[in-house]
Structure formats: C-alpha cells, structure tokens
Write an enzyme that holds these catalytic residues in place. Sequence first.
Site, short mmCIF file in Angstrom:
data_model
loop_
_atom_site.label_atom_id
_atom_site.label_comp_id
_atom_site.label_asym_id
_atom_site.label_seq_id
_atom_site.Cartn_x
_atom_site.Cartn_y
_atom_site.Cartn_z
CD GLU A 59 60.40 43.40 78.20
OE1 GLU A 59 61.29 44.12 77.76
OE2 GLU A 59 60.03 43.42 79.38
CD GLU A 97 60.36 41.37 82.78
OE1 GLU A 97 60.66 42.58 82.72
OE2 GLU A 97 60.90 40.50 82.09
O1 IFM Z 1 65.64 44.12 83.10
C1 IFM Z 1 64.63 44.21 82.16
C2 IFM Z 1 64.17 42.84 81.73
O2 IFM Z 1 65.21 42.07 81.24
C3 IFM Z 1 63.12 42.95 80.65
N1 IFM Z 1 62.06 43.84 81.07
C4 IFM Z 1 62.42 45.10 81.60
C5 IFM Z 1 63.44 44.95 82.72
C6 IFM Z 1 63.82 46.31 83.30
O3 IFM Z 1 64.38 47.10 82.32
#
Ligand code: IFM
Length: 460
Positions: free
Chosen positions: A164, A359
């Site tokens: 990200e 994710e």
């Molecule tokens: O916890 C974070 C993660 O580190 C990166 N993506 C989003 C998740 C939730 O906010």
Amino acid sequence: MIKFPDTFVWGASTASYQIEGSVEADGRAPSIWDTFSRTPGAVVGGHTGDDACDHYRRYRDDVALMAGLGLHAYRFSIAWPRVRPGGDGPTNERGLDFYDRLVDELCQYGITPMPTLYHWDLPQALEDRGGWANRRTAEAFAEYATAVHDRLGDRVQSWTTLNEPWCSAYLGYGNGVHAPGRRDPAAAFAAVHHLLLAHGLGTQALRAAGARSVGLVVNPVAVRPADPASAADADAVRLIDGLHNRIFLGPVLGDGYPADVLEHLTRLVDPTWLGESDEKIIAAPIDLLGINYYNPVYVASRPGAPEVDGRYPGVRDVEFRDPTGPTTAMGWEIDPTGLGELLRRLHRDHPGTPLWVTENGAAFDDRITGDHIPDDDRVSYLDGHLRAVHAALSDGVDVRGYLAWSLLDNFEWAEGYHKRFGLVHVDYRTQRRTLKDSALWFRSVIARNALPSQVTDPPA
Ligand code: IFM
C-alpha cells in the site's frame, strides 16, 4: 455450494510491526513507527508495537494455528530495521535468522511463505536522511531486497515489494496520521515516486537474484460519485481516482503517470525527482498484483469546500460523503460490490496480470462469551466479499488467491490495539489466542474450497 477453482489459494496476512514485538531483539534498530508511536497523541491510547502479539517469540505456535486453519499461504512482512538496522550498510544476520526460522516452520507445514518486503516500518536511520522523500531510500530498498533474497530465496518463490504505497506516501508524508507524521505535499509526491522507484528497483534486484514471482500490493479504492447523474461529481471521481489509484497503477503497469495526475501535481510541486528512465524501471514486468480492499468511497463536487487534508494534496472543492450503509468499527462502509468492481476493472484495463486479494477483512467490537467469540458480523463481511471474488472469477477475472486480513488481532497503526481485525482473538495481557467464529467459518470454507449456500451454515 459456491465452488472455487481447485488451484485457488487460501491464506491470511499480517505485518511485522503489527505483530512481532521484541523491538530491541537481536540487533533490530528503531523504525519510523517506533519513533512515531512514542510521539504524544500520535496513536490512540499511546500504544506502541513494543510487545504487539509477541509473534517474534511465539511464531511456532502461530504457524501451528495457521496449519490448524488449513491455510495454504501466509503473507507476512519483513522488518527492514531487523535486516539492515542502519537502512543501508551491513546486514544483520541475526535479524534474518528470525525469518529463516519462520519460513522453515511454514514449509514444514506445507504453508507457502509470501513475504512483503516493506509494510511501513522504514528504518529510522533512513528517515533521518529524508525517508521516502529521498531517492537514496529507493536504492537502499533494492539492496535490502537482495540481502533478504540471498537468505530466503531458496525457499521463497513469491515476493511482493511494497504494501500500500498510497498509505506510506500520503498518510505518512501528506496528512501525517501515520509515521513519520510529516505534512508536506511536496514530500508526499516525492514519496509516491520514490516508493514506485523502490518497487521497480527491488523487482529488478529480486529477478537478478533469481526470484520466480515478484509483485506489488496496492490498496485501490472504488471511488463513486455521490450523484451518478452529475458531471461535476464525475470530475471529482476522476481526480480522486487519479491520485489514489492511477498514480500507482499507471506507472507500474506500463502506462506511465497519467497526464491529468501529472498536471494536478505540477500545479503544486516541481517534480525534480522524476528521473529520465524512472518510468521504465517502475514498469518492470510483475507476476502478480495484490489488491487490499476494505470499502468504497463516495465523492461529490462542492465548490468552496476547503482543501481535503493531505491524503489528497491540492484537492479542493471536493467533499467525501459519510457512509450511508452499514459500517465496520473503523467507520468504513461495508460494500463487497466495490471489490468486484475493482477486480473487473483491473482485469479489463490490464489483462494478463494475475490478481490476488492480499488483504480483506473487518474490525468489529468483538464480544467474548466465555471461550467463545461469536463474530457473525465478520463472518458476514468475509462471506459477502468472497461471493464478490467468486462472481469475478465466474466472469473470467484471473484471481489466484484470497488472504484474509488478519490472522491475528494486532496493532492497528494510529488506532492502536482498540480495533480488532483478527480471525484469531489476542488477549494482549496474557497473549492467549482464541479462534473466533470467523476463524472456524474460514477453516470450513478452506476445507470445502467453497462457500456455504447460506452465510448462516454452521462451520463443518
Ligand atoms: O492494518 C492495516 C494493514 O496494515 C494494511 N491494510 C489495511 C489494514 C487495516 O487498516
């Protein structure tokens, strides 16, 4: 039953600073998150990652938990300040020893290790020299990537460079809610570019070292107009989509920086950082694109609206609308159609790039009833999003796997430990792990390689 392809990969994700703890062990140096979390007011409750889930010492038990859930793959991140405490310079072999042991443990259970090389814990030593606003950080990243590959490359086949980069650049250097807490549009755009360059140089370095599969993890957002009939709202969508999605996807997938995005940012800053062959380096072919998806956003044109905070530097006259539907404990709207939309768009615009959901998950205020954690809301969230993935697969989108966020409750950055995303509950006082109902449900989905016909079906 809603069946997934036989080759579909099921897993879960975590990140180093969010779970490891042991921040001073075996030669690790401070990262920007160690510094930031100690800044008064930066993190809710003054929480830090000092102990987190104590995974550094409990990794064996945690891998056994993963095996119990039937995970095929585990995505974790490697802490740069363990491996190269000074950011560049000598490698700390003791730091690499930990990941060596972790990878061995995963392999013993037949769980595929999927490391991400950078999930936000930049060595503080590099930040002291300008951090991601300094081009040198991108070069140091490639050197670090090589050092990690030298140690783990005999067992790790699948690598991702960054997690990200939008968050690292804009939240870290734009509005300052994440480490290093800077608020400087020029630094934010320089950080975007140097993160992309780090991805490109890191990809080259990993390939040169013999890596088979290399990719990047992004968090594209489904940006929607508040009023679908409004041309002005459509312009607002284009602007935010440009600054959030296309500024990363364009260069990485070979189309370069989009003209409208460059036009926007050159109105604010002089992009002296844009080197002649940088876009070619950034466009190094990738084998997978990881998508982290949580929620869509709605934007409207509103002349006179003040500048949106540094998440989108230079954006005025645009309003982000509050969610109207159900939300998670983060206040994020629950809408799986956004995931389907993004998967289809990426497949359409960039055919031939295998996609992974790296994710997806939700924080809720879990209730503990004795030894039981009935998190139906999380089950329903996961179920809805998996149905969206399945529908995209049925439309021919090349999605190779789904990794839930997160295996464990963990340090949720500026929110500290209050927000719980885990399939597995962590009692931070005792470090006891308890499977939530969502973990049992996910286990049964993996075992059947299928979703139940109804969300409420009991776990197998
Ligand atoms: O916890 C974070 C993660 O580190 C990166 N993506 C989003 C998740 C939730 O906010």
